[in-house]
Motif scaffolding. Sequence first.
Motif, short mmCIF file in Angstrom:
data_model
loop_
_atom_site.label_atom_id
_atom_site.label_comp_id
_atom_site.label_asym_id
_atom_site.label_seq_id
_atom_site.Cartn_x
_atom_site.Cartn_y
_atom_site.Cartn_z
N ASP A 61 0.89 -1.16 -0.01
CA ASP A 61 0.17 0.14 -0.21
C ASP A 61 0.82 1.19 0.03
O ASP A 61 0.38 2.38 -0.36
N VAL A 62 2.18 1.22 0.41
CA VAL A 62 2.85 2.33 0.68
C VAL A 62 3.63 2.52 -0.53
O VAL A 62 4.79 2.06 -0.64
N THR A 63 3.26 3.59 -1.45
CA THR A 63 4.00 3.69 -2.67
C THR A 63 4.96 4.51 -2.36
O THR A 63 4.90 5.51 -1.32
N ILE A 64 5.96 4.83 -3.36
CA ILE A 64 7.02 5.99 -3.21
C ILE A 64 6.54 7.57 -2.99
O ILE A 64 5.65 7.62 -3.70
N GLY A 65 7.07 7.90 -1.90
CA GLY A 65 6.51 9.43 -1.89
C GLY A 65 5.29 9.52 -0.77
O GLY A 65 4.98 10.60 -0.47
#
Lengths: 260, 366
Positions: B231-235
């Motif tokens: 779920d934790v995309t870059i940025g």
Amino acid sequence: MNALAARRRHPAAIALLLLVGLLVTGAAYAALAPKQASAATATADQVEHGKKLFLANCASCHGIGAVGTDEGPALPGVGAASVDFQMGTGRMPMTAPGVQVGTKKVKFSQDEIAAVAAYIASLAPGPAIPDGEFTDGSKGDPAKGGELFRVNCAMCHNAVGSGGALTRGKYAPSLRHVDGKYIYEAMVTGPQSMPVFNDTNITPDSKRDIVAYLHAIDKSENPGGLTLGSLGPVPEGLFAWVFGLGIMVGFAVWLGSKSA
Amino acid sequence: MNEHGTPPQGEEVVETGMPAYGSTAVRLDRGHVVGTGGLPQRFENPGLPPHIPRMADLEEAAAKRAEKQVATFFGISALGTIVFLVAYFAIDIRTQVFIPGIGDANLSNIVLGVSMALALLGIGVGAIHWAKTLMPDTEVVEERHPLRSSEVARDDVVQTLNEGASGAQLNRRPLIKYSLGGALGLFALPFLVQLVGGLGPVNISELKHTLWKKGDRLVRDPELTPIKASDVTIGSVFHVLPETIKDSQHVLEDKGKAAVLLMRLDPVDIHVKKERDWGYEGIVAYSKICTHVGCPVGLYEQQTHHLLCPCHQSTFDVTEDCKVIFGPAKRPLPQLKITVDTDGYLVADAPFAEPVGPSFWERDRT
């Protein structure tokens, strides 16, 4: 009514009935069917038009084919939402390089922005322009939105969305009177210094709640007096020290001076 | 005067005389003036400055003018009071109007505030103007009377005290004297105990430990839903609490220590091996409690990877293990070691390795 009943066996009746039925079904479908995001309905013509606009207006910094140059980042994968946000709020095209791009008068029509968005979206998949269903604050819950806003947004944008300072000249812009669509797009794309709040972090429903909260604040009434930008204790303290003390010093000087 | 404290020879010492106040002072508007030098043996009392009569004392017309001005101020005050009374009843308290310089604002509050300010200010300004222009302005000297009381009064006090002491039988009954002394002395302790007790908790481990322990899932604040690493995309930035917060007996205290900021960077942007190792594929978790005085550090700049504390502008560089690069904080933010469990959810791999938040005396003591 009798005339109509008498002609129900007319040879054209079946054909007419079929026609009416098809029209009603078609109209009902058009009205009720789920709306597709506008990026998904991009036509080849629109993409071609968008490419021309891109080459004329954006390629000097973002490079031919949007691969990026020293002046501007590569754009494949930023999605139609990012283009719609940057161009729709007047941030792009940039007039001069700086630590932060501010909003300006919008240079392009909504059709032209949609064309460029379609072109960028055709290069690589990215966040689409959000469905109107999720950007309409009147359908959200401002109380829940307020809770989410205070945890995720308020440290930069201020508890009532007045904006605030970041490091080295950068700033979080004010969110007062901003279209729900642009608030949503900013969360999904994370423009400039802002981090990304993707749909797994804050769901589309929750994003709509945040829009609802901000729009509820826009509508809230000023109980009176200068708001000083609703920025909190620093400008209020400065005002009190400069003007409040200034007036008191002025009175003290007047009290102590001899009358002519 | 030279360093021996004697007036130099051949130079006249100017004595400041009584007659004309300030007549020997050097005028300040004549450029550089070489003084005559030397200090007087002693400074004489310069006396009162000469009385300068006011316009209103000399001309009846000026006095009349002042009278009218004072009356005008009192009139403004009366007008303000009347406006207040009328506005109180006449203006609907929900009316919003556009006021230049302020914007849309509640009309009732603005009118009540401004009219009451005029009412009070009118009385005050009028009274002062009255006192300054028309009331007597003769200078008066009131000699200070000696502070020492007369001998009779002093003897009287001593006698009264002695009579009281002997009447209370303090010297004859030591039991009362010492028990009273003991009671009064003991009564100081409650104040002392509060003073010392307020310096910090007796149980230091409260300050050193947070809710986090190995295997705790990271959950979103405020929904308390677990977070998949995918779920934790870059940025991205997630505001995180431990899943055990929902069973906490002291939610605010625990949240105040356990709040964590989760960010995902491109792993090549992370320059410290420990930071990469304690994270998961570029996902890193840091305490949100500033090491300066404990404000929540939440202003993450996605492009510069700077974390800014809003209270005192301490700035931490997330690419350098949250090293302090600006501001009053003295230590980097503590990192929470994370990993993923078998379902792909982010979990803590260990509690915080050091106490979070601001310094305290026993911080380094084990």
